[in-house]
Design an enzyme around this catalytic site. Sequence first.
Site, mmCIF file in Angstrom:
data_model
loop_
_atom_site.group_PDB
_atom_site.id
_atom_site.type_symbol
_atom_site.label_atom_id
_atom_site.label_comp_id
_atom_site.label_asym_id
_atom_site.label_seq_id
_atom_site.Cartn_x
_atom_site.Cartn_y
_atom_site.Cartn_z
ATOM 1 N N LYS A 13 0.818 -1.218 0.000
ATOM 2 C CA LYS A 13 0.000 0.000 0.000
ATOM 3 C C LYS A 13 0.855 1.273 0.000
ATOM 4 C CE LYS A 13 -0.938 -0.431 4.959
ATOM 5 N NZ LYS A 13 0.225 -1.340 5.198
ATOM 6 N N ARG A 88 -4.728 2.297 12.707
ATOM 7 C CA ARG A 88 -4.374 0.884 12.887
ATOM 8 C C ARG A 88 -5.165 0.249 14.019
ATOM 9 N NH1 ARG A 88 1.180 1.285 10.471
ATOM 10 N NH2 ARG A 88 2.103 -0.787 10.411
ATOM 11 N N ARG A 127 12.278 -6.373 0.669
ATOM 12 C CA ARG A 127 11.947 -4.947 0.620
ATOM 13 C C ARG A 127 13.149 -4.077 0.956
ATOM 14 N NH1 ARG A 127 6.693 -2.333 3.463
ATOM 15 N NH2 ARG A 127 7.740 -2.556 5.471
ATOM 16 N N ARG A 160 14.808 -2.338 6.420
ATOM 17 C CA ARG A 160 14.375 -1.925 7.755
ATOM 18 C C ARG A 160 14.576 -3.036 8.773
ATOM 19 N NH1 ARG A 160 8.479 0.328 6.626
ATOM 20 N NH2 ARG A 160 8.176 -0.760 8.611
ATOM 21 N N ARG A 171 4.513 -8.549 13.496
ATOM 22 C CA ARG A 171 3.739 -7.468 12.863
ATOM 23 C C ARG A 171 2.489 -8.031 12.188
ATOM 24 N NH1 ARG A 171 7.906 -4.856 9.142
ATOM 25 N NH2 ARG A 171 6.305 -3.348 8.652
HETATM 26 P P1 AMP Z 1 4.844 0.911 8.887
HETATM 27 O O1 AMP Z 1 5.944 1.653 8.211
HETATM 28 O O2 AMP Z 1 3.482 1.489 8.581
HETATM 29 O O3 AMP Z 1 4.914 -0.579 8.655
HETATM 30 O O4 AMP Z 1 5.054 1.136 10.461
HETATM 31 C C1 AMP Z 1 6.238 0.702 11.127
HETATM 32 C C2 AMP Z 1 5.984 0.651 12.618
HETATM 33 O O5 AMP Z 1 5.640 1.961 13.109
HETATM 34 C C3 AMP Z 1 4.814 -0.234 13.047
HETATM 35 O O6 AMP Z 1 5.191 -1.598 13.175
HETATM 36 C C4 AMP Z 1 4.443 0.391 14.398
HETATM 37 O O7 AMP Z 1 5.379 0.044 15.398
HETATM 38 C C5 AMP Z 1 4.630 1.875 14.112
HETATM 39 N N1 AMP Z 1 3.392 2.490 13.566
HETATM 40 C C6 AMP Z 1 3.220 3.051 12.339
HETATM 41 N N2 AMP Z 1 1.978 3.530 12.206
HETATM 42 C C7 AMP Z 1 1.345 3.274 13.370
HETATM 43 C C8 AMP Z 1 0.019 3.495 13.841
HETATM 44 N N3 AMP Z 1 -0.908 4.095 13.082
HETATM 45 N N4 AMP Z 1 -0.273 3.071 15.095
HETATM 46 C C9 AMP Z 1 0.639 2.481 15.893
HETATM 47 N N5 AMP Z 1 1.893 2.221 15.504
HETATM 48 C C10 AMP Z 1 2.253 2.614 14.250
#
Ligand code: AMP
Length: 218
Positions: A13, A88, A127, A160, A171
């Site tokens: 996404k 989320r 990735r 990452r 996750r």
């Molecule tokens: P992402 O890049 O969206 O996969 O986010 C990486 C990490 O950031 C996630 O595994 C969470 O630890 C944190 N994170 C990102 N967005 C949120 C959110 N909306 N709520 C809570 N944690 C978040």
Amino acid sequence: MVVILLGAPGVGKGTQAVRLADSNGAVHVSTGDLLRAARREGTELGRKAQSYMDAGELVPDDLILGLVREHLAGLPEGADILFDGFPRTIAQAQGLDTVLSDSGFGVGMVVLFEAPDEVLVKRLAGRRSCPECGSVYNVHFDPPAEEGICDRCGAKLVHRADDSPETVQRRLEVYKEQTAPLIEHYEGHDAEMVRIDADRSFDAVYEEFRQAVVGARA
Ligand code: AMP
């Protein structure tokens, strides 16, 4: 229009959002990118978020809602927004409705990207992400023109830490436990919900995604 992109980590996404925002001028808002920027800058939020992110857990709702509220305040009024990785949790979705209604807006559309777990795990393993502009590549399916370098801004790409196999498993569990309930939540919401099979080529997914968003704005 405010569009929410929903889907498990690795479903693509973020990559789709970057492409659409580049082409139609919408603003891509990724809470993951905002948190990583806060960590790089060493802010208080970045320090608080660090342990949650590294463990693959969600950062607490109040920190996320504060971050989103602050970020939205800096955007031009009425901007089209693509939310990626936010909300989320149900509490975040309710908080977003409150923030938006304060300025007379609402969520217009929810796009749900779906793919089987084994596809997500494979994509996350390959990735590579740009820490500067948020672009995402895959060493197998969508490599950058020059190995390790972002096509869009020239920064050095990274794998990452939370894309490591153990953290990825956590996750995915967190997605199922805390984020997937948003599907039912938004099915009973005013926003239109569109489901996209994301286990296809990037271009096929993009075309369907673009048409859904552009069609809704027409
Ligand atoms: P992402 O890049 O969206 O996969 O986010 C990486 C990490 O950031 C996630 O595994 C969470 O630890 C944190 N994170 C990102 N967005 C949120 C959110 N909306 N709520 C809570 N944690 C978040």
